[in-house]
Design a protein around this motif. Sequence first.
Motif, PDB file in Angstrom:
ATOM      1  N   MET A 283       0.836  -1.204   0.000  1.00  0.00           N
ATOM      2  CA  MET A 283       0.000   0.000   0.000  1.00  0.00           C
ATOM      3  C   MET A 283       0.873   1.258   0.000  1.00  0.00           C
ATOM      4  SD  MET A 283      -3.062  -1.048   2.646  1.00  0.00           S
ATOM      5  CE  MET A 283      -4.057   0.423   2.337  1.00  0.00           C
ATOM      6  N   LEU A 284       1.915   1.269   0.852  1.00  0.00           N
ATOM      7  CA  LEU A 284       2.797   2.435   0.917  1.00  0.00           C
ATOM      8  C   LEU A 284       3.511   2.660  -0.411  1.00  0.00           C
ATOM      9  CD1 LEU A 284       4.399   1.889   4.446  1.00  0.00           C
ATOM     10  CD2 LEU A 284       2.631   3.558   3.832  1.00  0.00           C
ATOM     11  N   THR A 285       3.922   1.573  -1.061  1.00  0.00           N
ATOM     12  CA  THR A 285       4.602   1.669  -2.353  1.00  0.00           C
ATOM     13  C   THR A 285       3.670   2.265  -3.407  1.00  0.00           C
ATOM     14  OG1 THR A 285       6.000  -0.216  -1.783  1.00  0.00           O
ATOM     15  CG2 THR A 285       5.840   0.344  -4.114  1.00  0.00           C
ATOM     16  N   GLU A 286       2.406   1.888  -3.360  1.00  0.00           N
ATOM     17  CA  GLU A 286       1.434   2.460  -4.298  1.00  0.00           C
ATOM     18  C   GLU A 286       1.250   3.946  -4.040  1.00  0.00           C
ATOM     19  OE1 GLU A 286      -1.902  -0.147  -3.721  1.00  0.00           O
ATOM     20  OE2 GLU A 286      -1.113  -1.614  -5.124  1.00  0.00           O
ATOM     21  N   VAL A 287       1.257   4.353  -2.778  1.00  0.00           N
ATOM     22  CA  VAL A 287       1.161   5.779  -2.450  1.00  0.00           C
ATOM     23  C   VAL A 287       2.405   6.506  -2.972  1.00  0.00           C
ATOM     24  CG1 VAL A 287       1.192   7.439  -0.533  1.00  0.00           C
ATOM     25  CG2 VAL A 287      -0.352   5.472  -0.453  1.00  0.00           C
TER      26      VAL A 287
ATOM     27  N   HIS B 131      -2.680   4.609   7.979  1.00  0.00           N
ATOM     28  CA  HIS B 131      -3.340   4.068   9.168  1.00  0.00           C
ATOM     29  C   HIS B 131      -2.959   2.609   9.403  1.00  0.00           C
ATOM     30  CE1 HIS B 131      -6.358   3.188  12.183  1.00  0.00           C
ATOM     31  NE2 HIS B 131      -6.732   2.159  11.438  1.00  0.00           N
ATOM     32  N   ASP B 132      -3.004   1.794   8.344  1.00  0.00           N
ATOM     33  CA  ASP B 132      -2.682   0.371   8.501  1.00  0.00           C
ATOM     34  C   ASP B 132      -1.231   0.173   8.925  1.00  0.00           C
ATOM     35  OD1 ASP B 132      -5.271  -0.166   7.754  1.00  0.00           O
ATOM     36  OD2 ASP B 132      -4.759  -1.088   5.828  1.00  0.00           O
ATOM     37  N   ASN B 133      -0.323   0.958   8.347  1.00  0.00           N
ATOM     38  CA  ASN B 133       1.084   0.842   8.724  1.00  0.00           C
ATOM     39  C   ASN B 133       1.298   1.277  10.172  1.00  0.00           C
ATOM     40  OD1 ASN B 133       3.856   0.203   7.845  1.00  0.00           O
ATOM     41  ND2 ASN B 133       4.210   2.384   8.241  1.00  0.00           N
ATOM     42  N   ARG B 134       0.680   2.386  10.527  1.00  0.00           N
ATOM     43  CA  ARG B 134       0.808   2.884  11.898  1.00  0.00           C
ATOM     44  C   ARG B 134       0.212   1.888  12.898  1.00  0.00           C
ATOM     45  NH1 ARG B 134      -1.010   8.958  13.137  1.00  0.00           N
ATOM     46  NH2 ARG B 134       0.196   9.250  11.248  1.00  0.00           N
ATOM     47  N   ARG B 135      -0.910   1.288  12.535  1.00  0.00           N
ATOM     48  CA  ARG B 135      -1.556   0.302  13.413  1.00  0.00           C
ATOM     49  C   ARG B 135      -0.661  -0.930  13.593  1.00  0.00           C
ATOM     50  NH1 ARG B 135      -7.240  -1.888  11.564  1.00  0.00           N
ATOM     51  NH2 ARG B 135      -5.863  -2.964  10.159  1.00  0.00           N
TER      52      ARG B 135
ATOM     53  N   GLN C 236       5.578   9.183  14.127  1.00  0.00           N
ATOM     54  CA  GLN C 236       5.880  10.591  13.862  1.00  0.00           C
ATOM     55  C   GLN C 236       6.026  10.874  12.368  1.00  0.00           C
ATOM     56  OE1 GLN C 236       9.379  11.323  16.210  1.00  0.00           O
ATOM     57  NE2 GLN C 236       8.252  11.286  18.145  1.00  0.00           N
ATOM     58  N   HIS C 237       6.731   9.994  11.677  1.00  0.00           N
ATOM     59  CA  HIS C 237       6.972  10.215  10.252  1.00  0.00           C
ATOM     60  C   HIS C 237       5.675  10.077   9.447  1.00  0.00           C
ATOM     61  CE1 HIS C 237       9.745  10.813   6.939  1.00  0.00           C
ATOM     62  NE2 HIS C 237       9.060   9.900   6.260  1.00  0.00           N
ATOM     63  N   SER C 238       4.805   9.184   9.872  1.00  0.00           N
ATOM     64  CA  SER C 238       3.530   9.002   9.177  1.00  0.00           C
ATOM     65  C   SER C 238       2.718  10.289   9.171  1.00  0.00           C
ATOM     66  CB  SER C 238       2.721   7.882   9.834  1.00  0.00           C
ATOM     67  OG  SER C 238       3.373   6.648   9.678  1.00  0.00           O
TER      68      SER C 238
ATOM     69  N   SER D 196       8.609  12.278   2.688  1.00  0.00           N
ATOM     70  CA  SER D 196       8.438  11.158   1.762  1.00  0.00           C
ATOM     71  C   SER D 196       8.019   9.900   2.509  1.00  0.00           C
ATOM     72  CB  SER D 196       9.770  10.889   1.044  1.00  0.00           C
ATOM     73  OG  SER D 196       9.751   9.660   0.375  1.00  0.00           O
ATOM     74  N   VAL D 197       7.287   9.042   1.830  1.00  0.00           N
ATOM     75  CA  VAL D 197       6.876   7.762   2.403  1.00  0.00           C
ATOM     76  C   VAL D 197       8.014   6.731   2.316  1.00  0.00           C
ATOM     77  CG1 VAL D 197       5.832   6.742   0.342  1.00  0.00           C
ATOM     78  CG2 VAL D 197       4.892   6.208   2.565  1.00  0.00           C
ATOM     79  N   GLN D 198       9.060   7.041   1.542  1.00  0.00           N
ATOM     80  CA  GLN D 198      10.136   6.079   1.303  1.00  0.00           C
ATOM     81  C   GLN D 198      10.782   5.536   2.578  1.00  0.00           C
ATOM     82  OE1 GLN D 198      10.794   4.830  -1.875  1.00  0.00           O
ATOM     83  NE2 GLN D 198      11.827   3.295  -0.626  1.00  0.00           N
ATOM     84  N   PRO D 199      11.064   6.354   3.602  1.00  0.00           N
ATOM     85  CA  PRO D 199      11.643   5.780   4.819  1.00  0.00           C
ATOM     86  C   PRO D 199      10.765   4.698   5.462  1.00  0.00           C
ATOM     87  CG  PRO D 199      11.948   8.143   4.832  1.00  0.00           C
ATOM     88  CD  PRO D 199      11.041   7.829   3.672  1.00  0.00           C
ATOM     89  N   LEU D 200       9.450   4.862   5.390  1.00  0.00           N
ATOM     90  CA  LEU D 200       8.545   3.853   5.947  1.00  0.00           C
ATOM     91  C   LEU D 200       8.633   2.556   5.147  1.00  0.00           C
ATOM     92  CD1 LEU D 200       5.435   6.118   6.620  1.00  0.00           C
ATOM     93  CD2 LEU D 200       7.249   5.462   8.220  1.00  0.00           C
ATOM     94  N   ILE D 201       8.730   2.694   3.832  1.00  0.00           N
ATOM     95  CA  ILE D 201       8.881   1.521   2.964  1.00  0.00           C
ATOM     96  C   ILE D 201      10.201   0.823   3.277  1.00  0.00           C
ATOM     97  CG2 ILE D 201       9.186   0.771   0.561  1.00  0.00           C
ATOM     98  CD1 ILE D 201       7.290   3.149  -0.197  1.00  0.00           C
ATOM     99  N   ASP D 202      11.267   1.605   3.432  1.00  0.00           N
ATOM    100  CA  ASP D 202      12.595   1.039   3.713  1.00  0.00           C
ATOM    101  C   ASP D 202      12.626   0.294   5.051  1.00  0.00           C
ATOM    102  OD1 ASP D 202      13.442   2.154   1.311  1.00  0.00           O
ATOM    103  OD2 ASP D 202      14.444   3.865   2.275  1.00  0.00           O
ATOM    104  N   ILE D 203      11.999   0.867   6.059  1.00  0.00           N
ATOM    105  CA  ILE D 203      11.951   0.212   7.375  1.00  0.00           C
ATOM    106  C   ILE D 203      11.202  -1.107   7.272  1.00  0.00           C
ATOM    107  CG2 ILE D 203      10.911   0.367   9.690  1.00  0.00           C
ATOM    108  CD1 ILE D 203      11.571   3.418   9.544  1.00  0.00           C
ATOM    109  N   ASN D 204      10.048  -1.089   6.629  1.00  0.00           N
ATOM    110  CA  ASN D 204       9.266  -2.318   6.492  1.00  0.00           C
ATOM    111  C   ASN D 204      10.029  -3.368   5.692  1.00  0.00           C
ATOM    112  OD1 ASN D 204       7.294  -0.976   7.892  1.00  0.00           O
ATOM    113  ND2 ASN D 204       5.789  -0.999   6.252  1.00  0.00           N
ATOM    114  N   ALA D 205      10.716  -2.932   4.630  1.00  0.00           N
ATOM    115  CA  ALA D 205      11.489  -3.878   3.816  1.00  0.00           C
ATOM    116  C   ALA D 205      12.608  -4.507   4.644  1.00  0.00           C
ATOM    117  CB  ALA D 205      12.057  -3.174   2.588  1.00  0.00           C
TER     118      ALA D 205
END
Length: 124
Positions: free
Chosen positions: A35-39, A55-59, A92-94, A103-112
């Motif tokens: 989902m984050l990658t699509e965003v 929301h889903d990532n934060r949850r 915080q970043h969300s 950018s959403v990229q740091p969230l994607i990188d952390i999840n990866a």
Amino acid sequence: MTPHALAKSAYAPQNALTNDPKRIEFAAFTHVTKMLTEVQSGKRLPLGYKAAAMHDNRRLWTEIAALVADDDNQLPKDLRARLFYLAEFVAQHSSKVFSQDASVQPLIDINAAIMGGLNAQEAS
């Protein structure tokens, strides 16, 4: 989904995914990271989709924070602390991403990175 498909899936044997916590975690991370990658892709998505992804990532990360904060958690203390810190960063970043200040990229990188760790654990 058709009623037939629902009935078939309800009575099907339990999938191995539901029996393995690591696979459940990996599936959850895969879902939110997709989902984050699509965003991040810049596609014209409805605002609600971006909100749902954040929301889903934060949850997911809130749940991780709760799990690692539990005194009964058997992970090493330093790993628990690092995961808790990541959960705080994600929260915080969300907010910054949603207000378009980051950018959403740091969230994607952390999840990866987490998914890579889960894959490494399963391979060993």
